[in-house]
Design a protein around this motif. Structure first.
Motif, PDB file in Angstrom:
ATOM      1  N   PHE A   1      -7.893  -5.876   4.288  1.00 33.09           N
ATOM      2  CA  PHE A   1      -7.382  -4.504   4.322  1.00 33.09           C
ATOM      3  C   PHE A   1      -7.874  -3.773   5.571  1.00 33.09           C
ATOM      4  O   PHE A   1      -7.092  -3.114   6.249  1.00 33.09           O
ATOM      5  N   GLN A   2      -9.154  -3.902   5.866  1.00 33.51           N
ATOM      6  CA  GLN A   2      -9.700  -3.239   7.052  1.00 33.51           C
ATOM      7  C   GLN A   2      -9.018  -3.749   8.313  1.00 33.51           C
ATOM      8  O   GLN A   2      -8.714  -2.968   9.217  1.00 33.51           O
ATOM      9  N   ALA A   3      -8.762  -5.044   8.371  1.00 31.59           N
ATOM     10  CA  ALA A   3      -8.088  -5.612   9.536  1.00 31.59           C
ATOM     11  C   ALA A   3      -6.688  -5.028   9.693  1.00 31.59           C
ATOM     12  O   ALA A   3      -6.253  -4.718  10.808  1.00 31.59           O
ATOM     13  N   VAL A   4      -5.993  -4.848   8.584  1.00 28.78           N
ATOM     14  CA  VAL A   4      -4.639  -4.272   8.634  1.00 28.78           C
ATOM     15  C   VAL A   4      -4.704  -2.797   9.025  1.00 28.78           C
ATOM     16  O   VAL A   4      -3.889  -2.331   9.826  1.00 28.78           O
ATOM     17  N   TYR A   5      -5.673  -2.067   8.506  1.00 28.45           N
ATOM     18  CA  TYR A   5      -5.824  -0.659   8.894  1.00 28.45           C
ATOM     19  C   TYR A   5      -6.090  -0.554  10.403  1.00 28.45           C
ATOM     20  O   TYR A   5      -5.519   0.300  11.081  1.00 28.45           O
ATOM     21  N   GLU A   6      -6.949  -1.421  10.914  1.00 28.30           N
ATOM     22  CA  GLU A   6      -7.242  -1.422  12.352  1.00 28.30           C
ATOM     23  C   GLU A   6      -5.996  -1.773  13.162  1.00 28.30           C
ATOM     24  O   GLU A   6      -5.750  -1.181  14.213  1.00 28.30           O
ATOM     25  N   PHE A   7      -5.218  -2.729  12.662  1.00 29.66           N
ATOM     26  CA  PHE A   7      -3.995  -3.132  13.355  1.00 29.66           C
ATOM     27  C   PHE A   7      -3.060  -1.942  13.513  1.00 29.66           C
ATOM     28  O   PHE A   7      -2.583  -1.652  14.606  1.00 29.66           O
TER      29      PHE A   7
ATOM     30  N   LEU B   1       0.833  -1.205   0.000  1.00 29.32           N
ATOM     31  CA  LEU B   1       0.000   0.000   0.000  1.00 29.32           C
ATOM     32  C   LEU B   1       0.869   1.257   0.000  1.00 29.32           C
ATOM     33  O   LEU B   1       0.609   2.205  -0.746  1.00 29.32           O
ATOM     34  N   ALA B   2       1.916   1.251   0.801  1.00 29.31           N
ATOM     35  CA  ALA B   2       2.801   2.415   0.889  1.00 29.31           C
ATOM     36  C   ALA B   2       3.553   2.658  -0.413  1.00 29.31           C
ATOM     37  O   ALA B   2       3.907   3.797  -0.727  1.00 29.31           O
ATOM     38  N   SER B   3       3.760   1.594  -1.185  1.00 27.32           N
ATOM     39  CA  SER B   3       4.469   1.750  -2.461  1.00 27.32           C
ATOM     40  C   SER B   3       3.572   2.355  -3.540  1.00 27.32           C
ATOM     41  O   SER B   3       4.044   2.680  -4.628  1.00 27.32           O
ATOM     42  N   GLY B   4       2.270   2.484  -3.219  1.00 29.65           N
ATOM     43  CA  GLY B   4       1.355   3.105  -4.163  1.00 29.65           C
ATOM     44  C   GLY B   4       0.384   2.151  -4.830  1.00 29.65           C
ATOM     45  O   GLY B   4      -0.461   2.580  -5.611  1.00 29.65           O
ATOM     46  N   MET B   5       0.490   0.860  -4.530  1.00 30.32           N
ATOM     47  CA  MET B   5      -0.462  -0.084  -5.116  1.00 30.32           C
ATOM     48  C   MET B   5      -1.840   0.149  -4.506  1.00 30.32           C
ATOM     49  O   MET B   5      -1.958   0.463  -3.319  1.00 30.32           O
ATOM     50  N   THR B   6      -2.860  -0.015  -5.312  1.00 28.98           N
ATOM     51  CA  THR B   6      -4.228   0.105  -4.817  1.00 28.98           C
ATOM     52  C   THR B   6      -4.674  -1.240  -4.240  1.00 28.98           C
ATOM     53  O   THR B   6      -4.054  -2.281  -4.515  1.00 28.98           O
ATOM     54  N   GLU B   7      -5.753  -1.209  -3.489  1.00 32.44           N
ATOM     55  CA  GLU B   7      -6.293  -2.454  -2.958  1.00 32.44           C
ATOM     56  C   GLU B   7      -6.629  -3.414  -4.090  1.00 32.44           C
ATOM     57  O   GLU B   7      -6.334  -4.607  -4.006  1.00 32.44           O
ATOM     58  N   ASP B   8      -7.238  -2.917  -5.151  1.00 39.73           N
ATOM     59  CA  ASP B   8      -7.608  -3.776  -6.281  1.00 39.73           C
ATOM     60  C   ASP B   8      -6.382  -4.394  -6.946  1.00 39.73           C
ATOM     61  O   ASP B   8      -6.407  -5.568  -7.330  1.00 39.73           O
ATOM     62  N   GLU B   9      -5.306  -3.630  -7.090  1.00 40.40           N
ATOM     63  CA  GLU B   9      -4.075  -4.165  -7.682  1.00 40.40           C
ATOM     64  C   GLU B   9      -3.488  -5.273  -6.810  1.00 40.40           C
ATOM     65  O   GLU B   9      -3.037  -6.302  -7.313  1.00 40.40           O
TER      66      GLU B   9
ATOM     67  N   LEU C   1      -5.161  -7.169  -4.643  1.00 39.30           N
ATOM     68  CA  LEU C   1      -6.045  -8.335  -4.717  1.00 39.30           C
ATOM     69  C   LEU C   1      -5.832  -9.116  -6.011  1.00 39.30           C
ATOM     70  O   LEU C   1      -5.910 -10.348  -6.010  1.00 39.30           O
ATOM     71  N   LYS C   2      -5.552  -8.420  -7.081  1.00 29.82           N
ATOM     72  CA  LYS C   2      -5.299  -9.097  -8.358  1.00 29.82           C
ATOM     73  C   LYS C   2      -3.968  -9.852  -8.303  1.00 29.82           C
ATOM     74  O   LYS C   2      -3.855 -10.973  -8.805  1.00 29.82           O
ATOM     75  N   GLU C   3      -2.956  -9.255  -7.674  1.00 30.01           N
ATOM     76  CA  GLU C   3      -1.623  -9.861  -7.572  1.00 30.01           C
ATOM     77  C   GLU C   3      -1.596 -11.027  -6.577  1.00 30.01           C
ATOM     78  O   GLU C   3      -0.867 -11.995  -6.760  1.00 30.01           O
ATOM     79  N   PHE C   4      -2.411 -10.924  -5.535  1.00 23.75           N
ATOM     80  CA  PHE C   4      -2.450 -11.931  -4.474  1.00 23.75           C
ATOM     81  C   PHE C   4      -3.901 -12.373  -4.272  1.00 23.75           C
ATOM     82  O   PHE C   4      -4.577 -11.908  -3.344  1.00 23.75           O
ATOM     83  N   PRO C   5      -4.400 -13.263  -5.127  1.00 23.93           N
ATOM     84  CA  PRO C   5      -5.828 -13.615  -5.102  1.00 23.93           C
ATOM     85  C   PRO C   5      -6.289 -14.315  -3.829  1.00 23.93           C
ATOM     86  O   PRO C   5      -7.489 -14.396  -3.577  1.00 23.93           O
ATOM     87  N   TYR C   6      -5.379 -14.787  -3.001  1.00 24.72           N
ATOM     88  CA  TYR C   6      -5.767 -15.419  -1.747  1.00 24.72           C
ATOM     89  C   TYR C   6      -6.100 -14.392  -0.668  1.00 24.72           C
ATOM     90  O   TYR C   6      -6.642 -14.736   0.381  1.00 24.72           O
ATOM     91  N   LEU C   7      -5.797 -13.122  -0.908  1.00 18.23           N
ATOM     92  CA  LEU C   7      -6.213 -12.075   0.019  1.00 18.23           C
ATOM     93  C   LEU C   7      -7.672 -11.730  -0.238  1.00 18.23           C
ATOM     94  O   LEU C   7      -8.194 -11.954  -1.334  1.00 18.23           O
ATOM     95  N   GLU C   8      -8.315 -11.173   0.760  1.00 20.52           N
ATOM     96  CA  GLU C   8      -9.718 -10.776   0.651  1.00 20.52           C
ATOM     97  C   GLU C   8      -9.853  -9.309   1.004  1.00 20.52           C
ATOM     98  O   GLU C   8      -9.061  -8.758   1.761  1.00 20.52           O
ATOM     99  N   LYS C   9     -10.868  -8.685   0.463  1.00 23.32           N
ATOM    100  CA  LYS C   9     -11.114  -7.257   0.689  1.00 23.32           C
ATOM    101  C   LYS C   9     -11.131  -6.918   2.189  1.00 23.32           C
ATOM    102  O   LYS C   9     -10.600  -5.894   2.604  1.00 23.32           O
ATOM    103  N   GLU C  10     -11.716  -7.793   2.993  1.00 19.26           N
ATOM    104  CA  GLU C  10     -11.828  -7.548   4.430  1.00 19.26           C
ATOM    105  C   GLU C  10     -10.472  -7.534   5.130  1.00 19.26           C
ATOM    106  O   GLU C  10     -10.332  -6.977   6.211  1.00 19.26           O
TER     107      GLU C  10
END
Length: 77
Positions: free
Chosen positions: A56-62, A35-43, A45-54
């Motif tokens: 990101f929220q968990a990482v933001y909360e962390f 994220l800090a390198s400038g990749m978007t959440e969608d990018e 998710l496309k690069e790492f399909p085993y990740l889920e949209k949810e």
């Protein structure tokens, strides 16, 4: 770290005990660095399909909870 979002797991024998996403060998720091390198959440998710949209929220909360954890650790000294 008992108050972590359930999507964030910490296992002593996995990734050196770093907080990871859902038990995967993908740390919260890995996701934050993408994220800090400038990749978007969608990018990501496309690069790492085993990740889920949810995830990101968990990482933001962390990362949002870090100041509170630091304050608690300092108060315990």
């Amino acid at each position: 770290m008992a108050d972590l979002n359930p999507r964030i797991t910490v296992e002593a024998g996995k990734m050196g005990g770093k907080p990871c996403i859902r038990g995967l060998r993908f740390s919260v720091y890995d996701l934050a660095s993408y994220l800090a390198s400038g990749m978007t959440e969608d990018e990501i998710l496309k690069e790492f399909p085993y990740l889920e949209k949810e995830d990101f929220q968990a990482v933001y909360e962390f990362f949002a909870s870090i100041p509170e954890r630091i304050a608690v650790l300092e108060a315990a000294r």
